[in-house]
Write a protein that holds these residues in place. Structure first.
Motif, PDB file in Angstrom:
ATOM      1  N   TYR A   1       9.144  -2.914  34.595  1.00 32.45           N
ATOM      2  CA  TYR A   1       8.361  -3.811  34.225  1.00 32.45           C
ATOM      3  C   TYR A   1       8.981  -4.068  32.243  1.00 32.45           C
ATOM      4  O   TYR A   1       9.477  -3.929  32.455  1.00 32.45           O
ATOM      5  CB  TYR A   1       7.325  -2.311  33.474  1.00 32.45           C
TER       6      TYR A   1
ATOM      7  N   GLY B   1       7.178  -5.797  36.962  1.00 30.37           N
ATOM      8  CA  GLY B   1       5.444  -6.040  35.602  1.00 30.37           C
ATOM      9  C   GLY B   1       5.841  -6.193  35.079  1.00 30.37           C
ATOM     10  O   GLY B   1       6.226  -5.989  34.449  1.00 30.37           O
TER      11      GLY B   1
ATOM     12  N   ARG C   1      -2.233  -3.776  29.475  1.00 33.24           N
ATOM     13  CA  ARG C   1      -0.819  -4.320  29.688  1.00 33.24           C
ATOM     14  C   ARG C   1       0.385  -3.067  28.978  1.00 33.24           C
ATOM     15  O   ARG C   1       1.781  -3.226  29.276  1.00 33.24           O
ATOM     16  CB  ARG C   1      -0.513  -5.605  29.719  1.00 33.24           C
TER      17      ARG C   1
ATOM     18  N   SER D   1       9.377  -1.874  29.785  1.00 32.92           N
ATOM     19  CA  SER D   1       8.285  -2.456  28.669  1.00 32.92           C
ATOM     20  C   SER D   1      10.113  -3.334  28.595  1.00 32.92           C
ATOM     21  O   SER D   1      10.444  -3.843  27.033  1.00 32.92           O
ATOM     22  CB  SER D   1       8.201  -2.925  27.901  1.00 32.92           C
TER      23      SER D   1
ATOM     24  N   ALA E   1       4.664  -6.157  31.017  1.00 35.59           N
ATOM     25  CA  ALA E   1       3.749  -5.537  30.909  1.00 35.59           C
ATOM     26  C   ALA E   1       3.825  -6.040  29.031  1.00 35.59           C
ATOM     27  O   ALA E   1       3.937  -6.979  28.620  1.00 35.59           O
ATOM     28  CB  ALA E   1       4.502  -4.050  30.379  1.00 35.59           C
TER      29      ALA E   1
ATOM     30  N   PRO F   1       3.977   0.535  32.451  1.00 37.89           N
ATOM     31  CA  PRO F   1       4.933   1.393  33.002  1.00 37.89           C
ATOM     32  C   PRO F   1       4.576   2.823  32.504  1.00 37.89           C
ATOM     33  O   PRO F   1       5.463   3.990  33.883  1.00 37.89           O
ATOM     34  CB  PRO F   1       6.152   1.409  31.602  1.00 37.89           C
TER      35      PRO F   1
END
Length: 371
Positions: free
Chosen positions: A141, A161, A359, A115, A163, A363
């Motif tokens: 992420y 991703g 979300r 993240s 997140a 990770p």
């Protein structure tokens, strides 16, 4: 002990920045909850303090020989969260964090970006480094769509991703901060750019904050990065006191009683308890806004960095002012909107977080797959 999962965690830890420490706290909580038998070694600027605070192993992030050794003995490296890959604060930031990743890749260890907030990345060399290193990472992420778009623009071909910041999943500690008896506004500001910027910030905020006091609010100034924020918080509080006295609408005793400066270094839990008790947060520090949103507290953002603007967009809350363009007039205008729609924003934040909460844990799901 043979089944113990060994993870090394790299980030901006051990610098007494509550926002980054809250990220560390949140990641550690998720790892322990989801992985169980996990041994985490944190790369820290202050290893002894990090060990004591979080019950982890820790090594000095600047001693690369020690860093390499713990990575060699690990199963996986987590890089994140926070704004690690950006070259605004220093040209050395991107090379440092990617060097840690390269050490892990040299020892054939799995690497997950947890993240992260990416950017701004202005230098060509920084972009080239990111492209070369991040394309070999096992899980990427980021905490907002702008970071995902930037990585793809730079040339990262691996899936990225989207997140959310892990602090959005933080559990609010039980307890009281001593300010629940009156309606209180939390104010989290920081110095930025130069004295002219900071003076305009204080001049623009002061009339609105005086108006809040005249409406019966208490003001609580919290320095999230104590050494950086304490001076400007104190200056703004003094300016508000002076302006409130000059207006003649409030007794001096009331003014003194209703302005509080938390002039000490707070723990994550203490900041969370304060934040969750406020009726509203006026935040320049990103994680003051994140903690407020996690606690369903209405927010007004003062954006000094794109990451603040992106977070407000993610939360679908329009009350965000760029500090470069801040004036007494636009601050008062948006302050009135926030103050008059607190209940609506509380309900809105609850709905947004409920719809997006999965979300937060993307990770950790990838880490479970890898280990």
């Amino acid at each position: 002990m043979s089944n113990t999962i060994k993870i090394v965690l790299s980030g901006y830890y051990g610098f007494d920045n509550i926002g980054d420490e809250a990220v560390l706290y949140s990641i550690l909580s998720a790892l322990r909850k989801e992985l169980g038998n996990v041994e985490v070694t944190v790369l820290s600027n202050n290893p002894d303090k990090t060990k004591a605070l979080y019950g982890v192993k820790s090594v000095n992030r600047w001693k690369l020989k020690e860093v390499a050794q713990v990575i060699k003995e690990s199963d996986l490296l987590i890089s994140g969260g926070g704004s690690l890959l950006q070259d605004v604060t220093s040209s050395k930031t991107v090379p440092y964090y990617l060097a840690i990743v390269k050490i892990a890749q040299f020892y054939k260890k799995k690497v997950v970006f947890y993240s992260q907030g990416i950017g701004p990345v202005n230098k060509g060399f920084s972009r080239w480094l990111i492209k070369q290193v991040v394309n070999k990472v096992d899980g990427i992420y980021v905490r907002d769509i702008a970071s995902k778009n930037l990585l793809e623009e730079i040339g990262v071909k691996k899936p990225v991703g989207a997140a959310l910041d892990p602090v959005l999943g933080i559990e609010v500690p039980q307890g009281t901060a001593g300010n629940q008896d009156s309606k209180t506004v939390g104010i989290y500001i920081r110095p930025w750019i130069d004295e002219a910027h900071d003076q305009n910030l204080m001049d623009s905020l002061t009339p609105g904050l005086v108006e809040l006091m005249e409406q019966g609010y208490k003001l609580c100034f919290i320095p999230m990065h104590y050494e950086q924020d304490r001076e400007i918080s104190s200056k703004l509080a003094k300016a508000v006191k002076k302006a409130a006295h000059q207006s003649g609408k409030l007794d001096q005793n009331i003014i003194d009683r209703n302005i509080e400066i938390v002039d000490k270094m707070l723990s994550i839990q203490e900041v969370m308890v304060y934040t969750s008790s406020f009726e509203m947060v006026i935040g320049m520090r990103l994680h003051s806004l994140i903690m407020a949103a996690a606690s369903r507290v209405p927010v007004l953002a003062l954006s000094y960095d794109p990451k603040v603007t992106q977070f407000m967009k993610e939360m679908e809350v329009p009350y965000c002012l760029n500090t470069i363009e801040l004036t007494k007039e636009n601050f008062l205008e948006i302050l009135h909107k926030v103050e008059s729609s607190k209940e609506e924003q509380i309900a809105h934040l609850g709905k947004v977080l409920e719809s997006k909460k999965e979300r937060i844990y993307l990770p950790i799901k990838r880490i479970k797959e890898l280990v």
